[in-house]
Write a protein that holds these residues in place. Structure first.
Motif, short mmCIF file in Angstrom:
data_model
loop_
_atom_site.label_atom_id
_atom_site.label_comp_id
_atom_site.label_asym_id
_atom_site.label_seq_id
_atom_site.Cartn_x
_atom_site.Cartn_y
_atom_site.Cartn_z
N ASP A 1 20.08 46.01 4.01
CA ASP A 1 20.01 47.04 2.97
C ASP A 1 21.28 47.08 2.11
OD1 ASP A 1 17.53 47.83 3.92
OD2 ASP A 1 18.36 49.37 5.24
N TYR A 2 22.36 46.54 2.63
CA TYR A 2 23.65 46.61 1.93
C TYR A 2 23.96 45.34 1.13
CZ TYR A 2 24.32 50.98 4.24
OH TYR A 2 24.16 52.28 4.64
N TYR A 3 23.01 44.42 1.06
CA TYR A 3 23.21 43.22 0.25
C TYR A 3 23.46 43.52 -1.23
CZ TYR A 3 22.47 39.38 3.54
OH TYR A 3 22.63 38.47 4.54
N PRO A 4 22.71 44.43 -1.87
CA PRO A 4 23.00 44.69 -3.29
C PRO A 4 24.44 45.15 -3.52
CG PRO A 4 20.90 45.65 -2.70
CD PRO A 4 21.52 45.17 -1.43
N LEU A 5 24.94 45.99 -2.64
CA LEU A 5 26.32 46.47 -2.77
C LEU A 5 27.31 45.33 -2.53
CD1 LEU A 5 27.96 49.00 -3.28
CD2 LEU A 5 27.82 49.52 -0.85
N ALA A 6 27.02 44.50 -1.54
CA ALA A 6 27.89 43.34 -1.26
C ALA A 6 27.87 42.36 -2.43
CB ALA A 6 27.43 42.65 0.03
N GLN A 7 26.71 42.14 -3.02
CA GLN A 7 26.61 41.22 -4.15
C GLN A 7 27.39 41.73 -5.36
OE1 GLN A 7 22.37 41.08 -4.36
NE2 GLN A 7 22.20 39.38 -2.93
N LEU A 8 27.35 43.04 -5.59
CA LEU A 8 28.14 43.60 -6.69
C LEU A 8 29.63 43.40 -6.46
CD1 LEU A 8 26.24 46.95 -7.38
CD2 LEU A 8 26.40 44.99 -8.91
N CYS A 9 30.06 43.55 -5.22
CA CYS A 9 31.48 43.36 -4.89
C CYS A 9 31.90 41.91 -5.07
CB CYS A 9 31.76 43.80 -3.46
SG CYS A 9 31.71 45.57 -3.20
N ILE A 10 31.12 41.01 -4.52
CA ILE A 10 31.47 39.59 -4.57
C ILE A 10 31.39 39.05 -5.99
CG2 ILE A 10 30.68 37.29 -3.85
CD1 ILE A 10 30.16 38.53 -1.09
N SER A 11 30.45 39.55 -6.78
CA SER A 11 30.30 39.10 -8.16
C SER A 11 31.39 39.67 -9.07
CB SER A 11 28.94 39.51 -8.72
OG SER A 11 27.92 38.92 -7.96
N GLY A 12 32.10 40.67 -8.60
CA GLY A 12 33.20 41.23 -9.38
C GLY A 12 32.82 42.39 -10.27
N TYR A 13 31.62 42.93 -10.13
CA TYR A 13 31.21 44.07 -10.94
C TYR A 13 31.84 45.36 -10.46
CZ TYR A 13 27.82 41.17 -13.33
OH TYR A 13 27.23 40.19 -14.09
N ILE A 14 32.09 45.45 -9.15
CA ILE A 14 32.80 46.60 -8.59
C ILE A 14 33.85 46.07 -7.62
CG2 ILE A 14 30.92 48.26 -8.85
CD1 ILE A 14 30.23 47.88 -5.92
N GLY A 15 34.83 46.87 -7.35
CA GLY A 15 35.88 46.47 -6.43
C GLY A 15 35.88 47.31 -5.17
N HIS A 16 36.31 46.71 -4.08
CA HIS A 16 36.39 47.38 -2.78
C HIS A 16 37.42 46.65 -1.95
CE1 HIS A 16 35.08 48.49 1.32
NE2 HIS A 16 34.81 49.64 0.74
N GLU A 17 38.10 47.36 -1.09
CA GLU A 17 39.16 46.73 -0.30
C GLU A 17 38.66 45.61 0.59
OE1 GLU A 17 40.43 49.16 3.29
OE2 GLU A 17 39.42 50.68 2.09
N PHE A 18 37.42 45.69 1.07
CA PHE A 18 36.88 44.64 1.93
C PHE A 18 36.44 43.41 1.16
CE2 PHE A 18 35.60 48.26 4.85
CZ PHE A 18 36.69 48.08 5.68
N SER A 19 36.20 43.56 -0.13
CA SER A 19 35.61 42.45 -0.89
C SER A 19 36.63 41.40 -1.32
CB SER A 19 34.87 42.99 -2.12
OG SER A 19 35.77 43.62 -3.00
N TYR A 20 37.90 41.71 -1.27
CA TYR A 20 38.91 40.76 -1.72
C TYR A 20 39.06 39.62 -0.72
CZ TYR A 20 39.89 44.40 -5.03
OH TYR A 20 39.75 45.34 -6.01
N GLY A 21 38.87 38.42 -1.19
CA GLY A 21 39.02 37.25 -0.35
C GLY A 21 37.80 36.92 0.48
N LYS A 22 36.71 37.63 0.27
CA LYS A 22 35.49 37.36 1.03
C LYS A 22 34.42 36.84 0.07
CE LYS A 22 36.11 40.51 4.87
NZ LYS A 22 37.49 40.75 4.69
N ASP A 23 33.85 35.71 0.41
CA ASP A 23 32.79 35.14 -0.40
C ASP A 23 31.45 35.19 0.32
OD1 ASP A 23 34.64 34.54 -2.31
OD2 ASP A 23 34.92 32.48 -1.68
#
Length: 138
Positions: free
Chosen positions: A36-58
């Motif tokens: 269920d959290y894939y859309p949020l993860a995709q937004l983070c990884i694509s760079g549309y939103i930022g989050h502390e966990f998303s930096y350096g994670k592909d």
């Protein structure tokens, strides 16, 4: 109907930042697991939103697992084991990025371009009909 990622992005851009707890009602609970959290993860990884966990994670699966763990309080999800003692979705903040802002600026621009094109088309159609009547074209 709009995609869940679009409504999540729109909410974050509108408020400039949002906690995971604020975003949870916007997340479609179709699978009731990390998927269920894939859309949020995709937004983070694509760079549309930022989050502390998303930096350096592909890895979207890993990030979705981390977000699911934070949202539900589960210590182990897939290959991720949380090292946090307390998990509070209110503290996990997401923020808007330039890429997200530009997405909506482009979205608005395309919408206004479409409206202008429709208006011009209607105007030309009316003018053509009036000229045809005036000139007696059958």
């Amino acid at each position: 109907m709009k995609l869940p990622a679009h409504s999540i992005l729109k909410y974050i851009i509108k408020n400039r930042e949002a906690s995971l707890a604020e975003l949870m009602p916007l997340i479609d609970k179709k699978f009731s697991n990390y998927k269920d959290y894939y859309p949020l993860a995709q937004l983070c990884i694509s760079g549309y939103i930022g989050h502390e966990f998303s930096y350096g994670k592909d890895d979207e699966k890993l990030l979705a697992s981390i977000l699911y763990s934070c949202a539900t309080g589960k210590k182990k999800v897939n290959n991720f084991t949380s090292s946090r003692k307390t998990i509070n979705p209110e503290l996990d903040m997401f923020h808007s990025t330039t890429k997200g802002e530009l997405y909506f600026a482009e979205f608005r621009s395309k919408r206004s371009d479409r409206l202008y094109s429709i208006a011009i088309g209607i105007f030309i159609g009316i003018c053509t009909a009036i000229l045809a009547v005036q000139l007696g074209v059958k």
